[in-house]
Design a protein around this motif. Structure first.
Motif, short mmCIF file in Angstrom:
data_model
loop_
_atom_site.label_atom_id
_atom_site.label_comp_id
_atom_site.label_asym_id
_atom_site.label_seq_id
_atom_site.Cartn_x
_atom_site.Cartn_y
_atom_site.Cartn_z
N TYR A 118 0.80 -1.22 0.00
CA TYR A 118 0.00 0.00 0.00
C TYR A 118 0.84 1.27 0.00
N ARG A 119 2.16 1.16 0.04
CA ARG A 119 3.01 2.35 0.07
C ARG A 119 2.92 3.15 -1.23
N LYS A 120 2.51 2.50 -2.32
CA LYS A 120 2.37 3.24 -3.57
C LYS A 120 1.13 4.14 -3.56
N TYR A 121 0.23 3.89 -2.60
CA TYR A 121 -0.99 4.69 -2.52
C TYR A 121 -1.04 5.57 -1.27
N ASN A 123 1.20 7.20 2.30
CA ASN A 123 2.49 7.49 2.92
C ASN A 123 2.59 6.79 4.26
#
Length: 345
Positions: A118-121, A123
């Motif tokens: 989920y780090r791509k969506y 912070n």
């Protein structure tokens, strides 16, 4: 000259002591330096992000069929109350178009993996995973056990603990514990596990009950998912006729005819002690063998006390020819009368 000699000697002795102390110090430090150059320190493992799971790790590991609750902090649209692990060991989460491996991971390990995805969506997302329903590792305990039941494990459990949770063996339990690995072996391979063996012989193992109850490591393994643990009934011998308590006696240890009669309460008055009969079925045949023993001679140590075999019938005679039939009917009929009646259409 004498003063100079003394001073020289003192200097030499001081130098020797200094050299000796340096060598001792180096010798003491050498192992620490060697271990630091040839091995890996804790700091190295943390820096590399690679740590080996401990062989004694008993934390629950997620498996197929489990239902998970996944919470993403400050993102209710990404959270899920009930996510079932499919038979391939994967789950699906919102906004992620890939299967996420879940089987064989702890709650914390899966939380970290989902957070990375989920780090791509988001912070620095914070993810929590909880197992709501433990469905992947049921085991069953049956047979001569006080509380036969099916158990759903939320952690690794050893055989002795499971037998204790099931109430322990009954008085008529045999001498072995049988385990059928119906689940096909461990879902998650632990450090030190041997290579899987898919032969039929590996799917069925037995242990000595007394060794398991004493916690002998070789007879107290971790239970595997899907195991069926059976504690068989002990073989029996039957003492009938002119005894105080005609009964079936579990053959849990070597048993002689005199001992079996004593367990059955001893002989009643008017017993023909010289004509005690043992009925024994011959192996692989329907024929019966009759063995006559003299109980009086056995009690006087003048005859061999015959050892009994499984399913032997000891007939302590009284007057009349149908004593065995009457004893059998008296033992069996009350039991039959208590059975439920079912109609076969």
């Amino acid at each position: 000259m004498r003063l100079a000699s003394k001073a020289t000697v003192q200097v030499c002795l001081g130098s020797l002591l200094l050299i000796f102390s340096i060598q001792v110090s180096r010798a003491q430090q050498a192992p620490a330096v060697a271990s630091g150059t040839t091995g890996r320190t804790v700091g190295d493992e943390v820096a590399s992000g690679k740590t080996e799971p401990a062989a004694t790790d008993t934390r629950y590991r997620i498996g197929p069929g489990d239902v998970l609750e996944v919470r993403v902090a400050r993102a209710p649209e990404l959270s899920r109350d009930a996510v079932r692990v499919d038979q391939g060991g994967n789950i699906r989460m919102p906004m992620l178009d890939i299967d996420i491996p879940a089987a064989c991971q702890t709650e914390g390990e899966l939380s970290q993996n989902i957070a990375k995805l989920y780090r791509k969506y988001k912070n620095d997302p914070h993810v929590d995973v909880f197992v709501k329903e433990f469905q992947s590792q049921p085991v069953a305990v049956i047979g001569a056990i006080h509380g036969a039941a099916q158990f759903k494990m939320q952690r690794q459990v050893r055989l002795l603990e499971l037998i204790s949770l099931a109430g322990g063996p009954t008085d008529n339990a045999g001498q072995t514990i049988q385990i059928v690995h119906a689940g096909g072996g461990p879902i998650c391979k632990q450090p030190g596990d041997s290579a899987p063996n898919n032969t039929d012989s590996s799917a069925f193992v037995t242990y000595k009950l007394i060794e398991t109850l004493h916690g002998v490591p070789e007879a107290n393994p971790f239970v595997q998912p899907g195991d069926i643990i059976s504690v068989p009934l002990a073989d029996q011998v039957f003492v009938l006729g002119n005894v105080l308590k005609p009964s079936a006696i579990p053959l849990k240890e070597p048993l002689t005819v005199s001992h079996a009669i004593a367990i059955a309460g001893g002989t009643a008055p008017s017993t023909k002690k010289d004509k005690v009969r043992i009925l024994r079925q011959l192996p692989g045949s329907t024929q019966k063998q009759e063995i006559f023993v003299d109980l009086t001679a056995i009690e006087k140590n003048k005859a061999v006390d015959v050892a009994l075999l499984p399913n032997d019938v000891v007939d302590v005679p009284i007057s009349g020819t149908k004593s065995i039939l009457r004893s059998l009917l008296g033992t069996v009929v009350p039991t039959i009368s208590q059975l439920p009646v079912r109609v076969i259409p």
